[in-house]
Structures are given as structure tokens and as C-alpha cells.
Write a protein that holds these residues in place. Structure first.
Motif, mmCIF file in Angstrom:
data_model
loop_
_atom_site.group_PDB
_atom_site.id
_atom_site.type_symbol
_atom_site.label_atom_id
_atom_site.label_comp_id
_atom_site.label_asym_id
_atom_site.label_seq_id
_atom_site.Cartn_x
_atom_site.Cartn_y
_atom_site.Cartn_z
ATOM 1 N N LYS A 105 0.874 -1.247 0.008
ATOM 2 C CA LYS A 105 0.128 -0.103 0.041
ATOM 3 C C LYS A 105 0.981 1.396 0.076
ATOM 4 C CE LYS A 105 -4.495 -1.214 2.100
ATOM 5 N NZ LYS A 105 -4.394 -2.554 2.731
ATOM 6 N N TYR A 106 0.374 2.235 -0.560
ATOM 7 C CA TYR A 106 0.825 3.813 -0.429
ATOM 8 C C TYR A 106 -0.339 4.720 -0.115
ATOM 9 C CZ TYR A 106 -0.222 4.044 -5.383
ATOM 10 O OH TYR A 106 -0.856 4.229 -6.583
ATOM 11 N N SER A 107 -0.095 5.844 0.300
ATOM 12 C CA SER A 107 -1.065 6.648 0.877
ATOM 13 C C SER A 107 -2.182 6.894 -0.563
ATOM 14 C CB SER A 107 -0.764 8.084 1.116
ATOM 15 O OG SER A 107 -1.754 8.876 1.453
ATOM 16 N N SER A 108 -3.451 6.816 -0.002
ATOM 17 C CA SER A 108 -4.451 7.141 -0.904
ATOM 18 C C SER A 108 -4.498 8.402 -1.875
ATOM 19 C CB SER A 108 -5.818 6.898 -0.128
ATOM 20 O OG SER A 108 -5.792 8.012 0.847
ATOM 21 N N ILE A 109 -4.029 9.268 -1.046
ATOM 22 C CA ILE A 109 -3.979 10.681 -1.624
ATOM 23 C C ILE A 109 -3.118 10.702 -3.095
ATOM 24 C CG2 ILE A 109 -1.914 11.708 -0.372
ATOM 25 C CD1 ILE A 109 -5.104 13.700 -0.713
ATOM 26 N N MET A 195 -9.279 12.307 4.123
ATOM 27 C CA MET A 195 -9.237 10.601 4.137
ATOM 28 C C MET A 195 -7.931 10.164 4.155
ATOM 29 S SD MET A 195 -11.708 9.796 0.852
ATOM 30 C CE MET A 195 -13.290 10.662 0.491
ATOM 31 N N MET A 196 -6.979 10.956 4.104
ATOM 32 C CA MET A 196 -5.379 10.546 4.418
ATOM 33 C C MET A 196 -5.252 10.043 5.622
ATOM 34 S SD MET A 196 -2.752 13.439 2.661
ATOM 35 C CE MET A 196 -1.266 12.704 3.478
ATOM 36 N N PHE A 197 -5.975 10.764 6.606
ATOM 37 C CA PHE A 197 -5.790 10.043 8.208
ATOM 38 C C PHE A 197 -6.167 8.853 8.403
ATOM 39 C CE2 PHE A 197 -5.474 14.885 8.042
ATOM 40 C CZ PHE A 197 -4.467 14.910 8.825
ATOM 41 N N GLY A 198 -6.700 8.109 7.343
ATOM 42 C CA GLY A 198 -7.254 6.877 7.550
ATOM 43 C C GLY A 198 -8.678 6.579 8.161
#
Ligand code: ACO
Length: 311
Positions: A105-109, A195-198
Motif C-alpha cells: 500500500k501507499y497513501s490514497s492521496i 481521508m488521508m488520516f485513514g
């Protein structure tokens, strides 16, 4: 025996002592750190792409120089973090293979597009702003190498955030068209940044354990709230409108209350179905293939040097 070791480990953590690579640690602690640090490192590396997209088209020489430096910093952060992960017994090659295979995984952003120059401003302001909020507490993470790597990373992120805010300010106070570009970028980056904060605390599967281990110092929702509380007045200062009709200041709690988050969108991005997931991985793979000759040349050179030295 194992129970005593685990108890001794936990009391070190409770006393805010650092855990170092050669110290005994529970396997689940090691695995959690490998997971988080590798996701974090990959985020820095993939995070170079959305902004790298604008290096050749930056509106002035100064903007270009700053952006090149910024993107290069992100690459450096990835390298520190891969090194921190390696202290836990996984190799950089393995980590890179997982990224290129699409299993890490890597950040959604970083799966959102950057169609205009204002996106470079919005990323610096919001994405790096969110990253700082999340990463300052990691400077106090129980695992020494991760905590120490985070100190310099946070200093650089704070420069990135300011350069983004300065771009936004220039656009927001520019021509009506520039103002519209700034507003449009805020409209597109606001919710993904939140949303980045999960996932929220009720559904975050790792938070409770990671907080006991002092890998995390705050929950996802706590950090999200801090970010919103700091960022909304900044948007007002810019004369821009946060795209959340339900957003309001709550006098009783002294916090902003925000509208519902579209968790379906977040899940889709995590599953690989965001607007740019495929493009990002393809670009990374191509860069890896294009760089093969450099790696081979560097190895051949090192071989030659070694041969010369042993002659
Ligand atoms: N993007 C992608 N995946 C995410 C995101 C996100 N924004 N948020 C959470 N997830 C994933 C988690 O990795 C986890 O998946 P996994 O079990 O397959 O590893 C799952 O969603 C559940 O989430 P949590 O239980 O809340 O996971 P965790 O305790 O790891 O918290 C968080 C997530 C807050 C991102 C944490 O890992 C963290 O602080 N990481 C370090 C910071 C970081 O990675 N920043 C990257 C972006 S900033 C930048 O690079 C500029």
C-alpha cells in the motif's frame, strides 16, 4: 521466557524508552512497523509523481527550482524510510518488489490527478499539511530509527507546506481566473486530504494496538480533527470556501464539525480503483525499468573499483 521478555519490552515502551534495532521486540511489533514504515516510504516515492508532473511546466524559473527541490526532498524521505525499514530485517529490494508488484500500500492521496498548477499549491498546503500533522507525533514513536528519521522529514515537510500555501495565496489574490483555479483545487483536494488520516476510529483495525506500543500517539480521528481545526481558518484567510456544506464551528467543543466522509470512495482508492492508481504504478515501473542501466553501471563500476583495490 517469552512472557517476561514481552513484559519487559512493554514497560520500556510505557516508560518512553526507545526500542532500538538489536533490542528484543515482539514479532507483531516488528511486523507492524515494517508495514507502516514501508507504506510510508512508498508514499514518499509515489508522492513524487503528481507534482513531478508540473516540473516542466512550472510558471517561472523560481517556481521550477523550488518544485524540483521539493520533489527531490520527497525522494530523500523515501530513502531514509527504506533504511529505517531495513533495520527491522527486510531488504530494500523486497520492499521495492512489493511496490512494483502492486501488493504494497501507499497513501490514497497520491492517486488523484494534478490537472492545473493550482494543484501543486493545494498539495503543498493540504497534503503536506496533513502529513505534518500525522508525522510530528511519529518523532516520539517508540522505535528509534523511525522516530529519528521523522525529525528531519518534518522540518522539510514544513517548508513544503509553506511553499504550497504561498502558491495558493498568490493565486487566491491574483486575477479572478487564478482565484477560480485555487478554489477548484481546494474543491478537489479537500476530501481526499481528510481521508488521508485513514479510516475512522471505530473501524481502524490497528490503532488500539499501535497506541499501546506508542507507534501511534493519536488516533486517526484525533489527527483529522486537529488538521481541520487548523486548516479551515487558513482557507478563510485565503478567501476560499471549504467544500463542505455541513462544516460549522462548535462553540461547546471548540472544534469544527464536518460533514460525512465518503468512505466508499476511500475504499475504492485502496482497492486500486482511484482515478490514477494504474497510471501511478505504471509510471513507477517504467522509471524502474528505465533506471536499470544506471543500477547496472553503478554495480559494474563498484566491481571495477574493488578489483583495482585488491590488485
Ligand atoms: N491510504 C492508504 N491506505 C490507508 C490509508 C491511506 N490514507 N489510511 C489507512 N490505510 C490502510 C492502512 O494501511 C491499513 O491497511 P493494512 O492493514 O493493509 O496495512 C488499513 O487502511 C486500516 O487502517 P488503520 O488501522 O487506521 O492503519 P494504521 O494504524 O496503519 O493507520 C496511518 C494509518 C494513519 C496512515 C498510519 O499508517 C500512519 O501514520 N502512517 C505513517 C504516515 C504515512 O504513511 N503517511 C503517508 C502519506 S504522507 C506523505 O508521504 C507526504
Amino acid at each position: 521466557d517469552a512472557v517476561t521478555l514481552e513484559q519487559r519490552f512493554q514497560s520500556k515502551v510505557d516508560d518512553d524508552e526507545r526500542i532500538e534495532p538489536k533490542d528484543w521486540m515482539p514479532d507483531a511489533y516488528r511486523q507492524t512497523l515494517i508495514r507502516q514504515i514501508s507504506q510510508h516510504a512508498h508514499s514518499e516515492i509515489v508522492g513524487m509523481l503528481p507534482e513531478g508532473n508540473w516540473i516542466t511546466r512550472a510558471p517561472s524559473l523560481r517556481r521550477k527550482a523550488v518544485l524540483i527541490a521539493k520533489v527531490q526532498d520527497e525522494g530523500g524521505h523515501g530513502m531514509y524510510l527504506y533504511s529505517a525499514a531495513e533495520t527491522l530485517g527486510i531488504s530494500r529490494d523486497e520492499l521495492l518488489e512489493q511496490l512494483l508488484a502492486g501488493t504494497a500500500k501507499y497513501s490514497s492521496i497520491f492517486n488523484y490527478p494534478t490537472p492545473t498548477w493550482a494543484d501543486v499549491g493545494a498539495i503543498g498546503w493540504l497534503v503536506d499539511g496533513a502529513a505534518i500533522m500525522n508525522q510530528i507525533p511519529i518523532c516520539r514513536c517508540s522505535y528509534g530509527p523511525y522516530a529519528r528519521a521523522m525529525v528531519r522529514i518534518c522540518k522539510e515537510e514544513s517548508f513544503h507546506q509553506r511553499q504550497g500555501f504561498e502558491i495558493m495565496m498568490t493565486l487566491a489574490r491574483g486575477t479572478p481566473e487564478q482565484h477560480r483555479m485555487a478554489q477548484d483545487a481546494l474543491n478537489r483536494w479537500w476530501w481526499p486530504s481528510i481521508m488521508m488520516f485513514g479510516p475512522n476510529d471505530a473501524t481502524s483495525k490497528h490503532t488500539a494496538q499501535s497506541m499501546r506500543w506508542k507507534i501511534k500517539r493519536f488516533s486517526n480521528d484525533e489527527l483529522r480533527q486537529k488538521f481541520i481545526d487548523i486548516t479551515v481558518p487558513q482557507a478563510e484567510f485565503l478567501g476560499l470556501k471549504v467544500p463542505d456544506p455541513d462544516l460549522r464551528w462548535d462553540e461547546a467543543t471548540q472544534h469544527y464539525i464536518h460533514g460525512p466522509i465518503d468512505w466508499k470512495e476511500f475504499e475504492e482508492v485502496l482497492k486500486g480503483n482511484g482515478p490514477c492508481n494504474r497510471e501511478r504504478l505504471e509510471t513507477r515501473r517504467r522509471a524502474h525499468d528505465d533506471g536499470r542501466w544506471v543500477r547496472e553501471a553503478a554495480l559494474a563500476h563498484a566491481e571495477k573499483q574493488r578489483a583495482r583495490e585488491t590488485q
